[in-house]
Design a protein around this motif. Structure first.
Motif, PDB file in Angstrom:
ATOM      1  N   VAL A  92      -5.600   5.651   0.634  1.00 53.68           N
ATOM      2  CA  VAL A  92      -4.159   5.936   0.532  1.00 53.68           C
ATOM      3  C   VAL A  92      -3.558   6.054   1.930  1.00 53.68           C
ATOM      4  CG1 VAL A  92      -2.423   7.606  -0.225  1.00 53.68           C
ATOM      5  CG2 VAL A  92      -4.338   7.030  -1.738  1.00 53.68           C
ATOM      6  N   SER A  93      -4.223   6.803   2.811  1.00 55.21           N
ATOM      7  CA  SER A  93      -3.734   6.967   4.186  1.00 55.21           C
ATOM      8  C   SER A  93      -3.638   5.630   4.897  1.00 55.21           C
ATOM      9  CB  SER A  93      -4.660   7.904   4.975  1.00 55.21           C
ATOM     10  OG  SER A  93      -4.619   9.214   4.467  1.00 55.21           O
ATOM     11  N   PHE A  94      -4.648   4.790   4.729  1.00 52.28           N
ATOM     12  CA  PHE A  94      -4.652   3.475   5.373  1.00 52.28           C
ATOM     13  C   PHE A  94      -3.479   2.624   4.887  1.00 52.28           C
ATOM     14  CE2 PHE A  94      -5.926  -0.998   5.523  1.00 52.28           C
ATOM     15  CZ  PHE A  94      -6.310  -1.134   6.852  1.00 52.28           C
ATOM     16  N   ILE A  95      -3.216   2.656   3.584  1.00 51.17           N
ATOM     17  CA  ILE A  95      -2.108   1.874   3.026  1.00 51.17           C
ATOM     18  C   ILE A  95      -0.783   2.362   3.585  1.00 51.17           C
ATOM     19  CG2 ILE A  95      -0.865   1.327   0.892  1.00 51.17           C
ATOM     20  CD1 ILE A  95      -3.618   1.454  -0.529  1.00 51.17           C
ATOM     21  N   ARG A  96      -0.618   3.666   3.681  1.00 47.82           N
ATOM     22  CA  ARG A  96       0.631   4.210   4.241  1.00 47.82           C
ATOM     23  C   ARG A  96       0.769   3.850   5.728  1.00 47.82           C
ATOM     24  NH1 ARG A  96       3.277   4.087   0.244  1.00 47.82           N
ATOM     25  NH2 ARG A  96       3.329   5.746  -1.293  1.00 47.82           N
TER      26      ARG A  96
END
Length: 279
Positions: free
Chosen positions: A118-122
């Protein structure tokens, strides 16, 4: 009164026959005006191409499609390429999961937990994607403790997830207690209960053993008692799941996400009994 959000999960078909069946299933379920159709992603990305093909076909029919994406066995470069593909195609909703390792593999790739993905996508795409994540009212099968499981879920929300879909369950109290715990932990995103229709006891028991969903003893024994009488089993299961959905919506659930197994009949009947139509 706001209509509940309805959504449906499919798996990408492997054969021409399966593809034709899924098209007919979508045609029936589209009559319920769902918010979106999601498409699963095989262990280690094993269905990546078929997931993309299915998502694009759904989108071409005028419906919102949400591909599942998992981090296990994937590198950051691979995920970035996949995100670029979806973004270029106008796909802006994802179901983000840790994922399962393919049988025999031990490497987890660059992402060990869903919150990392999730962090990577954001970080790479900003707010382009609406991110759905998984929640476990009866706890993830690998959770060390209920409190640790809740913190893992909170990590995903804090990393930037917008909403969540739960693993299926048959005890509505599990969902409502989970919602209370989320509120106490400062988790305030919409959490939509996942619903699994009952088709046969062998299949349901196998799924439940893998994902950690509990089949209450009274329900398991009643289903087993029907033996090979699938018509009676499904009629009973229809009543059980319809009543579950009624209790969830009456208790304030924001919607329902159905695990369809690429079948429409039972779900259409449940929706008719509930007078359901998505927004």
């Amino acid at each position: 009164m706001t209509a509940p959000m309805i959504s449906f999960e499919f798996f990408p078909p492997k054969t021409a026959e399966g593809l034709a069946k899924l098209r007919e299933t979508r045609k029936q379920l589209a009559l319920l005006n769902p918010k979106f159709f999601s498409v699963t992603f095989g262990a280690g990305g094993s269905t990546r191409d078929r997931t993309l093909e299915t998502v694009l076909e759904i989108q071409s029919e005028g419906h919102e499609a949400a591909p599942h994406i998992s981090g296990v066995s994937s590198s950051g470069e691979e995920i970035q390429g996949l995100l670029e593909t979806y973004r270029n195609k106008g796909i802006n909703r994802l179901v983000v999961l840790r994922g399962d390792l393919p049988s025999g593999e031990v490497s987890a790739g660059d992402f060990h937990y869903a919150n990392e993905l999730v962090s990577f996508i954001r970080q790479t795409t900003g707010d382009w994607f609406h991110i759905e994540v998984a929640a476990y009212p009866e706890f993830h099968p690998e959770a060390r403790s209920p409190s640790a499981d809740l913190m893992h879920f909170k990590n995903k929300i804090d990393a930037g997830a917008n909403t969540a879909i739960t693993q299926y369950f048959y005890n509505p109290d599990a969902y409502f207690r989970f919602m209370d715990q989320c509120q106490s932990a400062g988790i305030n995103v919409p959490i939509v209960p996942g619903v699994m229709p009952i088709y046969n006891i062998t299949q349901l028991a196998r799924f439940s053993d893998v994902c950690g969903a509990d089949i209450p003893r009274w329900l398991r024994l009643r289903l087993q008692d029907y033996g090979d009488d699938l018509a009676s089993l499904r009629a009973f299961g229809l009543d059980v799941v319809t009543e579950l959905c009624q209790k969830l919506l009456a208790g304030g659930a924001p919607g329902l996400h159905f695990y369809t197994l690429n079948q429409a009949g039972i779900i259409s009947t449940i929706a008719s009994h509930l007078n359901l139509q998505g927004d």
